[in-house]
Write an enzyme that holds these catalytic residues in place. Structure first.
Site, PDB file in Angstrom:
ATOM      1  CE  LYS A  76     -32.852  -1.116  -5.392  1.00 31.94           C
ATOM      2  NZ  LYS A  76     -31.755  -0.729  -6.459  1.00 31.94           N
ATOM      3  CB  SER A 151     -28.632  -0.763  -4.298  1.00 34.12           C
ATOM      4  OG  SER A 151     -29.114  -0.466  -5.398  1.00 34.12           O
ATOM      5  CB  SER A 175     -27.977  -1.028  -8.086  1.00 30.43           C
ATOM      6  OG  SER A 175     -26.951  -0.334  -7.312  1.00 30.43           O
TER       7      SER A 175
END
Length: 498
Positions: A76, A151, A175
């Site tokens: 990420k 997210s 997330s």
């Protein structure tokens, strides 16, 4: 069978077995993942930084005996350091390029995983839809008009699109679980302290942020946790040691469990019929597995609890912006999005005393929650209140946009200290995701389960929440539900290989 078809058909564990047996080489597997990444990139827009040269080089030398040797992976673009790779945090602030790897990066590499890209995130991970001024809209492989959540929406989109079988993700208010619920994946938010975030940071958002992964299968989720869990000397705390391996827990029958279900909104906001249908599907699967399920209420998880959470996050964002300004050597509020700027300014005017008192209240509620639900092996509850939203659906419009503009341009952030106005802003931010922040506050593990597909053909997952430190029971339950439901055969219909 083509390398792309092997990539499509298998989870990470299955791909590693093919490498171990010599049926495919790491080089061919990585090339297939890169080709699929580029083929789907215009559709889903889920890549922040391609790492193709690094991946191809590593594929040539990776030890093929490692547990996940040669398996393509994504990291990420937020909260994890990869040496020499720019980290943007979904923002237009100049990127940070580390000269070191995070402990988690080292553990992924030691497992044999090969990162082919960093995945998109909304700015600072603040939105539960992956849309940013820096990178644009990340889309759901099931339907490109809809969100992949946030997210960790880029991570989820890459896995759901068959680019990689699993991807690193992080969770500060849902997330990991929200993108999993939107894209038909398994997503475990581990217990606080289960995996380290060092040496990049010691903790994020007062310990509410945790890292793990999104994956297609429960066994991959468990194996990745086996390969990455455990504190290190720089970590501020550690979760209790598991009784055995997480992979063994995922493979075994859970026995007869005592489960609860919580279906109310802590915000008192509407819940869609599809979300309640997904929860009922999960209940039916649990009962098919021989478990008892009873309805419970959690009246102390309320709007005041969520407001304390929101203020705490705002203070953390304000502190992060101060750190970014020091790193860059100039103010950065002009670089960030309007909504992030409003949150950061609000965080600056909430006093340290208010935040400390709010954290004490959150901790007190967490102690009550953990104590009162300890009699249950897991609690089922929703993740998202509605099916995956249309892209752009959470952008402020009309009066909401006017209010946000006024708060920003006239610097009227102090008005958010008024409870009704803060409540209104909170509702606009959280109307899609009422529940996930509860476990970020309490530190409990929680796993997203892809139990349902809507009439419109969109995934809609729910979560099972466990006792602190007890991922093993959750993984055992999830493995059983996976077998009963057959959800592994559900795949996003995006560029299916021949």
């Amino acid at each position: 069978m083509s390398a792309e078809r092997m990539l499509w058909d298998n989870d990470a564990t299955g791909l590693a077995e093919l490498v171990h047996s010599g049926d495919i080489s790491p080089q061919d597997l990585v090339d297939a993942a890169i080709a699929r990444a580029e083929a789907t990139r215009p559709d889903i827009n889920a890549i922040a930084e391609p790492l193709y040269d690094f991946a191809r080089t590593r594929a040539k030398s990776v030890d093929r005996t490692l547990p996940l040797a040669g398996v393509p992976f994504a990291l990420k673009d937020l909260g994890i350091a990869i040496k020499g790779v720019p980290t943007h945090t979904g923002s237009r602030i100049p990127a940070f390029t580390a000269d070191f790897n995070s402990v988690m990066t080292e553990r992924y590499l030691a497992a044999g995983l090969i990162p082919i890209a960093t995945s998109t995130s909304p700015e600072q991970g603040l939105r539960l839809m992956t849309e940013s001024a820096a990178f644009g809209i990340t889309r759901n492989p099931w339907n490109m008009g809809h969100t992949s959540g946030g997210s960790s929406g880029g991570a989820a989109a890459l896995v759901a699109a068959g680019v990689v079988p699993a991807a690193h993700a992080s969770d500060g208010g849902g997330s990991i679980r929200v993108p999993s619920a939107c894209t038909g994946l398994v997503g475990l938010k581990p217990s606080r302290g289960r995996v380290p975030q060092t040496p990049l940071i010691s903790e994020a958002w007062y310990g509410m942020v945790v890292d793990h992964a999104v994956s297609r299968s429960v066994r991959d989720c468990a194996l990745l946790l086996d390969l990455t869990h455990g504190s290190d000397p720089l970590a501020p705390y550690a979760a209790p040691a598991p009784k055995g391996s997480f992979a063994a827990a995922a493979a075994r029958d859970p026995g007869k469990l005592k489960l609860a279900v919580y279906r109310k909104s802590p915000l008192g906001l509407p819940i869609s019929a599809e979300t309640l249908a997904a929860l009922d599907t999960a209940i039916a699967l649990a009962r098919d597995g021989g478990h008892t399920v009873e309805e419970i209420d959690l009246p102390y998880i309320d709007r005041d609890f969520m407001a304390d959470f929101a203020k705490t996050v705002a203070s953390a964002v304000a502190g992060t912006m101060r750190g970014e300004a020091l790193r860059v050597g100039r103010p950065v509020l002009g670089d960030i999005e309007r909504a992030t700027r409003v949150i950061a300014r609000f965080g600056e005017i909430v006093s340290a005393g208010e935040i400390y008192a709010g954290l004490q209240r959150l901790n007190a509620v967490s102690r009550r929650l953990i104590t009162e639900t300890a009699q249950y092996d897991a609690v089922l509850m929703p993740i998202i209140a509605h099916p995956p939203l249309a892209c752009g659906a959470m952008d402020p419009k009309g009066a909401d946009e006017l209010i946000e503009n006024l708060l920003d341009k006239l610097r009227l952030t102090r008005l958010l200290k008024l409870k009704p106005l803060l409540g209104q802003l909170m509702d606009k931010s959280l109307w899609f995701t009422h529940w996930p922040a509860i476990q970020n506050v309490s530190g409990q593990p929680s796993i997203a389960l892809p139990v349902h597909v809507t009439d419109a053909g969109l995934p809609l997952g729910i979560q099972a929440v466990g006792r602190p430190g007890d991922e093993e029971t959750l993984l055992s339950l999830a493995g059983q539900m996976e077998k009963i439901s057959g959800w592994l055969t559900r795949r996003a219909p995006l560029k299916v290989p021949g």
